[in-house]
Design an enzyme around this catalytic site. Structure first.
Site, PDB file in Angstrom:
ATOM      1  N   ASN A  66      -4.500  -9.216   0.420  1.00  0.00           N
ATOM      2  CA  ASN A  66      -3.631  -8.359  -0.383  1.00  0.00           C
ATOM      3  C   ASN A  66      -3.107  -9.031  -1.648  1.00  0.00           C
ATOM      4  O   ASN A  66      -2.154  -8.546  -2.263  1.00  0.00           O
ATOM      5  CB  ASN A  66      -2.470  -7.837   0.469  1.00  0.00           C
ATOM      6  CG  ASN A  66      -2.978  -7.174   1.736  1.00  0.00           C
ATOM      7  OD1 ASN A  66      -2.703  -7.643   2.824  1.00  0.00           O
ATOM      8  ND2 ASN A  66      -3.766  -6.124   1.604  1.00  0.00           N
ATOM      9  N   VAL A  73       0.057  -9.424  -6.455  1.00  0.00           N
ATOM     10  CA  VAL A  73       0.315  -8.942  -5.099  1.00  0.00           C
ATOM     11  C   VAL A  73       0.132  -7.430  -5.066  1.00  0.00           C
ATOM     12  O   VAL A  73       0.650  -6.706  -5.918  1.00  0.00           O
ATOM     13  CB  VAL A  73       1.748  -9.311  -4.651  1.00  0.00           C
ATOM     14  CG1 VAL A  73       2.068  -8.712  -3.290  1.00  0.00           C
ATOM     15  CG2 VAL A  73       1.903 -10.825  -4.627  1.00  0.00           C
ATOM     16  N   CYS A  74      -0.586  -6.959  -4.060  1.00  0.00           N
ATOM     17  CA  CYS A  74      -0.837  -5.529  -3.905  1.00  0.00           C
ATOM     18  C   CYS A  74      -0.316  -5.085  -2.540  1.00  0.00           C
ATOM     19  O   CYS A  74      -1.015  -5.226  -1.529  1.00  0.00           O
ATOM     20  CB  CYS A  74      -2.329  -5.238  -4.036  1.00  0.00           C
ATOM     21  SG  CYS A  74      -2.720  -3.490  -3.867  1.00  0.00           S
ATOM     22  N   ILE A  75       0.928  -4.619  -2.522  1.00  0.00           N
ATOM     23  CA  ILE A  75       1.502  -4.044  -1.308  1.00  0.00           C
ATOM     24  C   ILE A  75       2.224  -2.755  -1.691  1.00  0.00           C
ATOM     25  O   ILE A  75       2.659  -2.588  -2.827  1.00  0.00           O
ATOM     26  CB  ILE A  75       2.450  -5.014  -0.572  1.00  0.00           C
ATOM     27  CG1 ILE A  75       3.574  -5.510  -1.468  1.00  0.00           C
ATOM     28  CG2 ILE A  75       1.682  -6.168   0.051  1.00  0.00           C
ATOM     29  CD1 ILE A  75       4.622  -6.354  -0.759  1.00  0.00           C
ATOM     30  N   HIS A  79       4.185  -0.533  -5.336  1.00  0.00           N
ATOM     31  CA  HIS A  79       3.446   0.513  -6.036  1.00  0.00           C
ATOM     32  C   HIS A  79       4.411   1.532  -6.625  1.00  0.00           C
ATOM     33  O   HIS A  79       5.464   1.810  -6.049  1.00  0.00           O
ATOM     34  CB  HIS A  79       2.454   1.192  -5.099  1.00  0.00           C
ATOM     35  CG  HIS A  79       1.329   0.295  -4.699  1.00  0.00           C
ATOM     36  ND1 HIS A  79       0.511   0.555  -3.641  1.00  0.00           N
ATOM     37  CD2 HIS A  79       0.889  -0.878  -5.218  1.00  0.00           C
ATOM     38  CE1 HIS A  79      -0.386  -0.401  -3.517  1.00  0.00           C
ATOM     39  NE2 HIS A  79      -0.171  -1.291  -4.471  1.00  0.00           N
TER      40      HIS A  79
END
Length: 154
Positions: A66, A73-75, A79
């Site tokens: 992730n 960071v992609c959580i 978003h």
């Protein structure tokens, strides 16, 4: 945040005159492959915070499904608020103005302990995590942990 008893991270301004850019140090959670690591990241807040989420980028190399190869960071919690155009995330899983640096850090520490392989930012890391968690994936994470220890306080 000064009253917080949450362990596993520290956070503060990068420069005293810029409230929008923070540096965080995240200690790899116990009983995970990241245990013992000291991972540096930056949080960059938009001018319209808390209506929109900050961006988080690891400065220390980290191998994780992730976290993309550039460190972003992609959580869900980071978003943009509202409906997910892909229908993957519920609006309540995405950014809400009630979130704080502390709730973001709790989510990131949780992400380190339990990656989401179904929504990877780093497809190669996700593939290794699914197919060879105790081999190649573990070795790459161990290298990142060692390197993080060596460079943590530079």
């Amino acid at each position: 945040m000064n009253k917080s008893t949450l362990e596993g991270f520290s956070a503060g301004l990068i420069e005293d005159n810029d409230l929008y850019r923070w540096e965080v140090l995240i200690i790899g959670p116990p009983d995970t492959l990241y245990e013992g690591g000291v991972f540096k990241a930056h949080l960059t807040f938009p001018k319209d915070y808390p209506l929109r989420p900050p961006k988080m980028k690891f400065i220390t190399d980290i191998w994780h499904p992730n976290v993309d190869k550039n460190g972003d960071v992609c959580i869900s919690i980071l978003h943009e608020p509202g409906e997910d155009k892909y229908g993957y995330e519920k609006p309540e899983e995405r950014w809400l103005p009630i979130h704080t640096v502390e709730t973001i850090m709790i989510s990131v520490i949780s992400m380190l302990a339990d990656p989401n392989g179904d929504s990877p930012a780093n497809v190669d890391a996700a593939k290794e995590w699914r197919e060879d968690r105790h081999g190649a994936f573990k070795r790459k994470v161990a290298r990142c942990v060692r390197k993080s220890q060596e460079t943590a306080f530079e």
